[in-house]
Design a protein around this motif. Structure first.
Motif, PDB file in Angstrom:
ATOM      1  N   ASN A 190     -13.183   7.807  -6.868  1.00  0.00           N
ATOM      2  CA  ASN A 190     -12.200   7.284  -7.098  1.00  0.00           C
ATOM      3  C   ASN A 190     -12.373   5.827  -5.924  1.00  0.00           C
ATOM      4  O   ASN A 190     -13.191   5.984  -5.581  1.00  0.00           O
ATOM      5  N   PRO A 191     -11.590   4.964  -6.045  1.00  0.00           N
ATOM      6  CA  PRO A 191     -12.323   3.842  -4.940  1.00  0.00           C
ATOM      7  C   PRO A 191     -11.551   3.958  -3.795  1.00  0.00           C
ATOM      8  O   PRO A 191     -10.108   4.271  -3.384  1.00  0.00           O
ATOM      9  N   PRO A 192     -12.497   4.220  -2.583  1.00  0.00           N
ATOM     10  CA  PRO A 192     -12.219   4.681  -1.222  1.00  0.00           C
ATOM     11  C   PRO A 192     -11.095   4.137  -0.271  1.00  0.00           C
ATOM     12  O   PRO A 192     -10.515   4.810  -0.164  1.00  0.00           O
ATOM     13  N   GLN A 193     -10.546   2.343  -0.779  1.00  0.00           N
ATOM     14  CA  GLN A 193      -9.960   2.082  -0.173  1.00  0.00           C
ATOM     15  C   GLN A 193      -8.594   3.038  -0.451  1.00  0.00           C
ATOM     16  O   GLN A 193      -7.029   3.635  -0.187  1.00  0.00           O
ATOM     17  N   ALA A 194      -8.381   3.027  -1.708  1.00  0.00           N
ATOM     18  CA  ALA A 194      -7.121   4.219  -2.495  1.00  0.00           C
ATOM     19  C   ALA A 194      -6.793   5.791  -1.966  1.00  0.00           C
ATOM     20  O   ALA A 194      -5.987   5.777  -1.118  1.00  0.00           O
ATOM     21  N   LEU A 195      -8.476   6.529  -1.709  1.00  0.00           N
ATOM     22  CA  LEU A 195      -8.340   7.536  -1.626  1.00  0.00           C
ATOM     23  C   LEU A 195      -8.181   7.576  -0.285  1.00  0.00           C
ATOM     24  O   LEU A 195      -7.412   8.774   0.821  1.00  0.00           O
ATOM     25  N   ARG A 196      -8.524   6.411   1.398  1.00  0.00           N
ATOM     26  CA  ARG A 196      -8.339   6.901   2.481  1.00  0.00           C
ATOM     27  C   ARG A 196      -6.475   6.744   2.664  1.00  0.00           C
ATOM     28  O   ARG A 196      -6.101   7.464   3.176  1.00  0.00           O
ATOM     29  N   TRP A 197      -6.483   5.853   1.757  1.00  0.00           N
ATOM     30  CA  TRP A 197      -4.110   5.692   2.270  1.00  0.00           C
ATOM     31  C   TRP A 197      -3.559   6.542   1.406  1.00  0.00           C
ATOM     32  O   TRP A 197      -2.831   6.762   2.785  1.00  0.00           O
ATOM     33  N   THR A 198      -4.371   6.850   0.044  1.00  0.00           N
ATOM     34  CA  THR A 198      -3.234   8.116  -0.233  1.00  0.00           C
ATOM     35  C   THR A 198      -3.513   9.194   1.046  1.00  0.00           C
ATOM     36  O   THR A 198      -2.899  10.226   0.516  1.00  0.00           O
ATOM     37  N   ARG A 199      -4.952   9.804   0.922  1.00  0.00           N
ATOM     38  CA  ARG A 199      -4.594  10.725   1.580  1.00  0.00           C
ATOM     39  C   ARG A 199      -4.274  10.345   3.373  1.00  0.00           C
ATOM     40  O   ARG A 199      -3.148  11.423   3.749  1.00  0.00           O
ATOM     41  N   GLN A 200      -4.196   9.741   3.888  1.00  0.00           N
ATOM     42  CA  GLN A 200      -3.249   8.640   5.490  1.00  0.00           C
ATOM     43  C   GLN A 200      -1.374   9.130   5.062  1.00  0.00           C
ATOM     44  O   GLN A 200      -0.474   9.831   5.190  1.00  0.00           O
ATOM     45  N   LEU A 201      -1.387   9.138   3.698  1.00  0.00           N
ATOM     46  CA  LEU A 201      -0.162   8.890   3.176  1.00  0.00           C
ATOM     47  C   LEU A 201       0.393  10.743   3.681  1.00  0.00           C
ATOM     48  O   LEU A 201       1.899  10.925   3.780  1.00  0.00           O
ATOM     49  N   LEU A 202      -0.180  11.632   2.480  1.00  0.00           N
ATOM     50  CA  LEU A 202      -0.217  13.049   2.822  1.00  0.00           C
ATOM     51  C   LEU A 202      -0.080  13.291   3.880  1.00  0.00           C
ATOM     52  O   LEU A 202       0.907  14.877   4.299  1.00  0.00           O
ATOM     53  N   TRP A 203      -0.657  12.715   4.894  1.00  0.00           N
ATOM     54  CA  TRP A 203      -0.532  13.650   6.385  1.00  0.00           C
ATOM     55  C   TRP A 203       0.256  13.054   6.423  1.00  0.00           C
ATOM     56  O   TRP A 203       1.417  13.919   7.357  1.00  0.00           O
ATOM     57  N   GLN A 204       1.205  11.976   6.638  1.00  0.00           N
ATOM     58  CA  GLN A 204       2.321  11.012   7.760  1.00  0.00           C
ATOM     59  C   GLN A 204       3.319  12.181   6.964  1.00  0.00           C
ATOM     60  O   GLN A 204       4.943  12.677   7.473  1.00  0.00           O
ATOM     61  N   ALA A 205       3.231  12.577   5.023  1.00  0.00           N
ATOM     62  CA  ALA A 205       4.646  13.683   4.322  1.00  0.00           C
ATOM     63  C   ALA A 205       4.780  14.846   5.121  1.00  0.00           C
ATOM     64  O   ALA A 205       5.911  15.581   5.250  1.00  0.00           O
ATOM     65  N   ARG A 206       4.025  14.932   5.909  1.00  0.00           N
ATOM     66  CA  ARG A 206       3.996  16.668   6.455  1.00  0.00           C
ATOM     67  C   ARG A 206       5.434  16.742   7.168  1.00  0.00           C
ATOM     68  O   ARG A 206       5.617  17.733   7.750  1.00  0.00           O
ATOM     69  N   SER A 207       5.281  15.321   8.164  1.00  0.00           N
ATOM     70  CA  SER A 207       6.374  15.292   8.943  1.00  0.00           C
ATOM     71  C   SER A 207       7.215  14.637   9.157  1.00  0.00           C
ATOM     72  O   SER A 207       8.633  14.187   9.834  1.00  0.00           O
ATOM     73  N   LEU A 251       1.673   0.046   1.955  1.00  0.00           N
ATOM     74  CA  LEU A 251       0.455   0.141   1.608  1.00  0.00           C
ATOM     75  C   LEU A 251       0.099  -0.329   0.376  1.00  0.00           C
ATOM     76  O   LEU A 251      -1.239  -0.680   0.139  1.00  0.00           O
ATOM     77  N   GLN A 252       1.119  -0.095  -0.578  1.00  0.00           N
ATOM     78  CA  GLN A 252       1.069  -0.620  -1.450  1.00  0.00           C
ATOM     79  C   GLN A 252       0.685  -1.755  -2.090  1.00  0.00           C
ATOM     80  O   GLN A 252       0.005  -2.355  -2.641  1.00  0.00           O
ATOM     81  N   GLY A 253       1.822  -2.452  -0.950  1.00  0.00           N
ATOM     82  CA  GLY A 253       1.564  -4.042  -1.006  1.00  0.00           C
ATOM     83  C   GLY A 253      -0.154  -4.318  -0.576  1.00  0.00           C
ATOM     84  O   GLY A 253      -0.697  -5.124  -1.893  1.00  0.00           O
ATOM     85  N   HIS A 254      -0.794  -4.020   0.392  1.00  0.00           N
ATOM     86  CA  HIS A 254      -2.666  -4.046   0.396  1.00  0.00           C
ATOM     87  C   HIS A 254      -3.450  -3.315  -0.813  1.00  0.00           C
ATOM     88  O   HIS A 254      -4.072  -4.518  -1.062  1.00  0.00           O
ATOM     89  N   ALA A 255      -3.195  -2.715  -1.708  1.00  0.00           N
ATOM     90  CA  ALA A 255      -3.202  -1.557  -2.595  1.00  0.00           C
ATOM     91  C   ALA A 255      -3.709  -3.058  -4.188  1.00  0.00           C
ATOM     92  O   ALA A 255      -4.663  -2.857  -3.948  1.00  0.00           O
ATOM     93  N   HIS A 256      -2.735  -3.026  -4.431  1.00  0.00           N
ATOM     94  CA  HIS A 256      -2.491  -4.392  -5.318  1.00  0.00           C
ATOM     95  C   HIS A 256      -2.949  -5.421  -4.843  1.00  0.00           C
ATOM     96  O   HIS A 256      -3.185  -6.082  -5.449  1.00  0.00           O
ATOM     97  N   GLN A 257      -3.554  -5.813  -3.813  1.00  0.00           N
ATOM     98  CA  GLN A 257      -4.132  -7.146  -3.602  1.00  0.00           C
ATOM     99  C   GLN A 257      -5.981  -7.091  -3.533  1.00  0.00           C
ATOM    100  O   GLN A 257      -7.233  -7.249  -3.296  1.00  0.00           O
ATOM    101  N   THR A 258      -6.373  -5.568  -3.611  1.00  0.00           N
ATOM    102  CA  THR A 258      -8.072  -4.976  -3.235  1.00  0.00           C
ATOM    103  C   THR A 258      -8.210  -5.267  -4.824  1.00  0.00           C
ATOM    104  O   THR A 258      -8.076  -5.548  -6.092  1.00  0.00           O
ATOM    105  N   GLU A 259      -9.730  -5.646  -4.276  1.00  0.00           N
ATOM    106  CA  GLU A 259     -10.849  -6.176  -5.244  1.00  0.00           C
ATOM    107  C   GLU A 259     -11.205  -5.502  -6.770  1.00  0.00           C
ATOM    108  O   GLU A 259     -11.779  -4.723  -7.850  1.00  0.00           O
ATOM    109  N   ASP A 260     -10.952  -3.516  -5.836  1.00  0.00           N
ATOM    110  CA  ASP A 260     -10.851  -2.359  -6.202  1.00  0.00           C
ATOM    111  C   ASP A 260      -9.652  -2.216  -7.346  1.00  0.00           C
ATOM    112  O   ASP A 260      -9.823  -1.448  -8.883  1.00  0.00           O
ATOM    113  N   HIS A 261      -8.481  -2.386  -7.040  1.00  0.00           N
ATOM    114  CA  HIS A 261      -7.388  -2.497  -7.953  1.00  0.00           C
ATOM    115  C   HIS A 261      -7.423  -3.732  -9.483  1.00  0.00           C
ATOM    116  O   HIS A 261      -7.400  -2.937 -10.511  1.00  0.00           O
ATOM    117  N   HIS A 262      -7.906  -4.281  -9.093  1.00  0.00           N
ATOM    118  CA  HIS A 262      -8.649  -5.467 -10.356  1.00  0.00           C
ATOM    119  C   HIS A 262      -9.493  -5.064 -10.863  1.00  0.00           C
ATOM    120  O   HIS A 262      -9.631  -4.897 -12.245  1.00  0.00           O
TER     121      HIS A 262
END
Length: 268
Positions: free
Chosen positions: A210-227, A240-251
């Protein structure tokens, strides 16, 4: 690769294989060299955008036997001194490991090849996904030694298996086998010993597809959601979604979807 290092690193394309390399101590978590190794290795993985997933396992017959019991008995190393001195050594020592995991945004799969006891159980809980062999055993066994989970286990374990199951393990100190660990959600699957590492690496490769930036952002959100609260999670997701929609990998993902072809990720 330095075969004498306490934490070995081996690359399998976009996947990093990390191996605890102290089989003579059953991969006990002790010593400045190991604490520093976790910090250095995880920081390097986080900085290397070519790494999209990682697998953590143990050399020898154990995944990680936890703290060094001999040092506890002898009151040496991090277990020496006054209560305040011991507390300071925990902060400056083993507690650096969970902090290093929290800072690293690379998804981590634990391939639990043998006993994961005490701090070893907590180390497994620091990983995002856990796979075990039938030889694996698990215990939040600190209370059996008259101590408490000093490495964050009382924060980690309830978030993995729920409050009641975590309390049962932490307050009894009982050891459970791989099948019981599967039943309570501590691991997601149990596989034959010879299939453990291949399946863990295959899972990591599926993640890494999967796209590397989306992976790292998803993992970051999973950890933040713990607390965090729901409102905090929604705000972080929106940012983060605002940035994700602007990535070349999303396009590229959208273009590949409509063209019915495999996408090619650039990490941008």
């Amino acid at each position: 690769m330095n075969d004498t290092a306490p934490l070995l690193v081996e690359r399998h394309g976009p996947v990093a294989l990390l191996t605890l390399n102290r089989p003579e101590t059953r991969n006990a978590l002790s010593g400045e060299d190991l604490f520093s190794a976790f910090e250095t290795v995880l920081a390097a993985l986080d900085a290397d955008t070519d790494v999209r997933a990682a697998v953590l396992t143990g050399a020898g017959s154990a995944f990680c036997a936890g703290g060094n019991i001999a040092e506890m008995r002898d009151r040496t190393g991090m277990f020496s001194g006054t209560p305040d001195e011991i507390a300071a050594r925990y902060r400056a020592g083993i507690q650096r490991i969970p902090r290093a995991f929290a800072r690293c945004r690379v998804p981590m799969v634990a391939a639990i090849n043998g006993p994961a006891i005490g701090a070893g159980n907590d180390l497994a809980c620091l990983c995002d996904i856990r796979i075990a062999s039938p030889q694996a055993k698990f215990a939040e066994s600190f209370v059996k030694l008259g101590i408490i989970p000093g490495d964050g286990g009382c924060w980690l374990l309830p978030r993995v298996i729920g409050a009641s199951a975590a309390a049962e393990l932490a307050l009894t100190g009982d050891t459970i086998d791989a099948e019981r660990a599967l039943a309570i959600g501590l691991v997601s699957r149990v596989v034959a010993a010879e299939d453990l590492l291949p399946q863990a690496l295959a899972l990591a490769q599926r993640i890494a597809a999967n796209p590397p930036q989306a992976l790292r952002w998803t993992r970051q959100l999973l950890w933040q959601a713990r607390s965090g609260t729901l409102d905090e999670a929604l705000e972080a997701a929106a940012a983060l979604q605002g940035h994700a929609h602007q990535t070349e990998d999303h396009h590229e993902a959208l273009a590949a979807f409509f063209a019915r072809r495999a996408p090619v990720w650039t990490g941008r």
